[in-house]
Design an enzyme around this catalytic site. Structure first.
Site, mmCIF file in Angstrom:
data_model
loop_
_atom_site.group_PDB
_atom_site.id
_atom_site.type_symbol
_atom_site.label_atom_id
_atom_site.label_comp_id
_atom_site.label_asym_id
_atom_site.label_seq_id
_atom_site.Cartn_x
_atom_site.Cartn_y
_atom_site.Cartn_z
ATOM 1 N N GLN A 76 22.225 27.635 -40.384
ATOM 2 C CA GLN A 76 20.915 27.497 -39.323
ATOM 3 C C GLN A 76 21.380 27.426 -37.868
ATOM 4 O OE1 GLN A 76 19.558 23.852 -41.392
ATOM 5 N NE2 GLN A 76 18.945 23.237 -39.491
ATOM 6 N N SER A 119 20.650 24.882 -32.473
ATOM 7 C CA SER A 119 21.122 24.395 -31.475
ATOM 8 C C SER A 119 21.942 25.118 -30.547
ATOM 9 C CB SER A 119 22.089 23.132 -31.720
ATOM 10 O OG SER A 119 21.597 22.154 -32.497
ATOM 11 N N GLU A 172 14.186 19.030 -44.990
ATOM 12 C CA GLU A 172 15.501 18.445 -45.247
ATOM 13 C C GLU A 172 15.543 16.871 -45.619
ATOM 14 O OE1 GLU A 172 17.374 18.886 -41.447
ATOM 15 O OE2 GLU A 172 19.087 20.038 -42.684
ATOM 16 N N SER A 224 19.802 12.910 -33.849
ATOM 17 C CA SER A 224 20.738 11.762 -33.734
ATOM 18 C C SER A 224 19.797 10.332 -33.769
ATOM 19 C CB SER A 224 21.221 11.770 -32.185
ATOM 20 O OG SER A 224 20.234 11.364 -31.159
ATOM 21 N N GLU A 238 19.659 8.074 -32.003
ATOM 22 C CA GLU A 238 18.843 7.582 -30.619
ATOM 23 C C GLU A 238 17.535 7.998 -30.903
ATOM 24 O OE1 GLU A 238 21.960 8.615 -30.562
ATOM 25 O OE2 GLU A 238 22.933 6.549 -29.690
HETATM 26 C C1 LIG Z 1 28.420 17.943 -37.793
HETATM 27 C C2 LIG Z 1 27.341 18.697 -37.125
HETATM 28 C C3 LIG Z 1 26.811 19.547 -37.721
HETATM 29 C C4 LIG Z 1 25.433 20.276 -37.331
HETATM 30 N N1 LIG Z 1 25.218 21.466 -37.849
HETATM 31 C C5 LIG Z 1 24.268 22.103 -36.973
HETATM 32 C C6 LIG Z 1 23.636 23.292 -37.702
HETATM 33 O O1 LIG Z 1 24.021 23.736 -38.729
HETATM 34 N N2 LIG Z 1 22.758 24.086 -36.953
HETATM 35 C C7 LIG Z 1 22.125 23.734 -35.481
HETATM 36 O O2 LIG Z 1 21.514 24.298 -35.080
HETATM 37 N N3 LIG Z 1 22.976 22.464 -35.088
HETATM 38 C C8 LIG Z 1 23.735 21.784 -35.764
HETATM 39 N N4 LIG Z 1 24.101 20.610 -34.929
HETATM 40 C C9 LIG Z 1 23.767 20.191 -33.967
HETATM 41 C C10 LIG Z 1 22.765 19.084 -33.822
HETATM 42 O O3 LIG Z 1 21.672 18.989 -34.399
HETATM 43 C C11 LIG Z 1 22.990 18.325 -32.376
HETATM 44 O O4 LIG Z 1 24.384 17.977 -32.239
HETATM 45 C C12 LIG Z 1 22.064 17.174 -32.271
HETATM 46 O O5 LIG Z 1 20.642 17.595 -32.343
HETATM 47 C C13 LIG Z 1 22.457 16.360 -30.839
HETATM 48 O O6 LIG Z 1 22.415 17.350 -29.786
HETATM 49 P P1 LIG Z 1 23.583 17.580 -28.688
HETATM 50 O O7 LIG Z 1 24.760 17.691 -29.593
HETATM 51 O O8 LIG Z 1 23.366 18.620 -28.016
HETATM 52 O O9 LIG Z 1 23.636 16.143 -27.933
HETATM 53 P P2 LIG Z 1 22.523 15.863 -26.798
HETATM 54 O O10 LIG Z 1 21.122 16.225 -27.146
HETATM 55 O O11 LIG Z 1 23.193 16.279 -25.591
HETATM 56 O O12 LIG Z 1 22.604 14.165 -26.832
HETATM 57 C C14 LIG Z 1 23.791 13.401 -26.283
HETATM 58 C C15 LIG Z 1 23.651 11.999 -26.677
HETATM 59 O O13 LIG Z 1 22.338 11.534 -25.945
HETATM 60 C C16 LIG Z 1 21.502 10.865 -26.541
HETATM 61 N N5 LIG Z 1 19.992 11.433 -26.293
HETATM 62 C C17 LIG Z 1 19.645 12.663 -26.024
HETATM 63 N N6 LIG Z 1 18.303 12.946 -25.619
HETATM 64 C C18 LIG Z 1 17.985 11.463 -25.676
HETATM 65 C C19 LIG Z 1 16.852 10.772 -25.662
HETATM 66 N N7 LIG Z 1 15.598 11.492 -25.104
HETATM 67 N N8 LIG Z 1 16.681 9.451 -25.779
HETATM 68 C C20 LIG Z 1 17.763 8.662 -25.883
HETATM 69 N N9 LIG Z 1 18.927 9.166 -26.223
HETATM 70 C C21 LIG Z 1 18.971 10.661 -25.942
HETATM 71 C C22 LIG Z 1 21.874 11.535 -28.048
HETATM 72 O O14 LIG Z 1 21.278 10.621 -28.999
HETATM 73 C C23 LIG Z 1 23.270 11.654 -27.798
HETATM 74 O O15 LIG Z 1 23.820 10.616 -28.388
HETATM 75 C C24 LIG Z 1 25.162 19.958 -35.828
HETATM 76 C C25 LIG Z 1 25.794 18.798 -35.084
HETATM 77 C C26 LIG Z 1 27.260 18.193 -35.808
HETATM 78 C C27 LIG Z 1 27.224 16.680 -35.199
#
Ligand SMILES: Cc1cc2nc3c(=O)[nH]c(=O)nc-3n(C[C@H](O)[C@H](O)[C@H](O)COP(=O)(O)OP(=O)(O)OC[C@H]3O[C@@H](n4cnc5c(N)ncnc54)[C@H](O)[C@@H]3O)c2cc1C
Length: 398
Positions: free
Chosen positions: A132, A135, A251, A380, A382
């Protein structure tokens, strides 16, 4: 999807479960699935995984919900999927790659007839493993901020430039489902489109990310002038957001089966607490440890009870707003708490050289290191709380 069939009787479900168990015993690869170490690390492991996944499709245990013309079963019922998922987890056999099911779901609902005929059989045979591509470095929780760009060429083809990150299985997947901004003047969820991307296309570079558990599960994927044929577009230009969101909704059903992972964690925790010794006594004889283990076992039962109820309501078409978020939050947070305590207890106790106890300790450590993946990926904790506050509790938001 196949037309809804009547709910199977308990005897029918028990018979189905027996068939699934027999299939696992005969066909599962001879290595235990390890949390956070799901992707194959050798060519032989990869071949065995692909054969195993194909056997699940052949037997109708995966993809049973597809239309019969594409290999689904006329007698499929959603409760079958839960049984399959539970038994695979209980047997500690490798789970089919979620992204494959997600891609299939998107193709079945939004793909052209040509895309379905060309791609679905290759999913069933496991010739194609999918990932997928959603992100990006600045578009995770806020996925509508996608910047990866798709430019239409005069001949109808598309050129893709940009970066995706955290892509599970990207290093061994053959195909990807990508969300790309195709209208440069658009913002947020408008102007996004969904594409089928062959990962071997010139201009794609996959860079594995080594995670804290010393595993390669996720990757960065770079697109540098990648040309995709006109028929790589799924649906219409600009329809990407609704296509991907429909896929992500799907999902949630998988979470139901995952509660078995919580049961397995409690089993390992009890093994360590029973056989590990602190101050010359089994750890479970210490009152504080007994209480902590009991409390976590209660949390697991609560998570399971919610999931059981949730699955029944989904089957009955009586879901409530936010149910999926509660299921995800409850599973991921409970998994983290149990595994974190398990890892802590494992470090505190002295154990005799018993291979079962050593294995339980090792598994608890691996689960703990992987537990944050569950609280982040797929939305997440949150974000789940935000959704619940806004949509279920109707609380004011900023
Ligand atoms: C093991 C793993 C597998 C993954 N696999 C895939 C995949 O196959 N394909 C894909 O496309 N993506 C994948 N992802 C990405 C995943 O969907 C993102 O990591 C996730 O959506 C969080 O985005 P970010 O890492 O950019 O964190 P951010 O969005 O930057 O968030 C950082 C922190 O801030 C908090 N936060 C952000 N916005 C808010 C808000 N509005 N209010 C409160 N808190 C907030 C979050 O909860 C988090 O704790 C994967 C991630 C992981 C860890």
């Amino acid at each position: 999807m196949s037309a809804a069939t009547a709910r199977p009787t308990e005897a029918e479900l028990a018979g189905f479960r027996d068939r699934v168990k027999a299939h696992i015993a005969e066909h599962a690869p001879p290595f235990e699935a390890r949390e956070g170490h799901r992707a194959p690390v050798t060519a032989e492991q990869e071949a065995r995984l692909r054969t195993w996944f194909a056997s699940l499709f052949d037997a109708g245990f995966v993809g049973g919900d597809w239309p019969v013309e594409y290999g689904g079963r006329a007698d499929h019922h959603p409760l079958h999927d839960r049984i399959v998922s539970e038994e695979i987890l209980r047997a500690r056999a490798p789970r089919p790659v979620d992204q494959v099911n997600l891609a299939a779901h998107v193709l079945l609902h939004f793909g052209s007839d040509e895309q379905k005929s060309a791609l679905l059989p290759r999913i069933r045979s496991s010739e194609h493993v999918w990932c997928q591509l959603l992100s990006e470095p600045d578009a995770g929780s806020d996925i509508a901020a996608v910047r990866c760009k798709g430019t239409r060429q005069p001949d109808g083809s598309w050129v893709i430039d940009g970066q995706k990150t955290w892509i599970t299985d990207g290093h061994w997947a053959d195909m990807g489902l990508a969300l790309v901004r195709t209208d440069p003047s658009s913002s947020r969820h408008h102007g996004l489109s969904a594409f089928v991307v062959p990962l071997t296309a010139p201009g794609i570079e996959v860079r594995p990310i080594r995670t804290i558990n010393e595993a390669i599960e996720v990757n960065e994927v770079f697109f540098d002038g990648v040309t995709l044929a006109a028929d790589s577009l799924i649906g219409e230009p600009g329809q990407g957001w609704s296509i991907i969101m429909a896929g992500l909704d799907f999902e949630r059903f998988g979470i139901g089966g995952n509660v078995i992972l919580l049961e397995l964690l409690i089993d390992d925790l009890v093994t360590v607490a029973r056989h590990g010794r602190i101050d010359g006594m089994p750890a479970l004889q210490h009152e504080d440890i007994r209480h902590q283990v009991a409390e976590l076992a209660v949390e697991v039962e609560v998570a399971k009870a919610f999931i059981d109820d949730h699955v029944e309501r989904m089957v009955a078409g009586a879901e409530q707003t936010g149910d999926g978020s509660i299921a995800k939050l409850s599973f991921a947070e409970t998994y983290h708490r149990v595994s974190a305590y398990g890892a802590q207890l494992s470090a505190m106790v002295c154990t005799v050289a018993d291979p079962d106890v050593a294995q339980a300790k090792q598994r608890l450590k691996e689960c703990w290191l992987w537990s944050r993946a569950y609280t982040v990926s797929g939305g997440s904790s949150e974000m789940m709380r935000n959704i619940l506050a806004k949509r279920r509790l109707l609380l004011p938001t900023r």
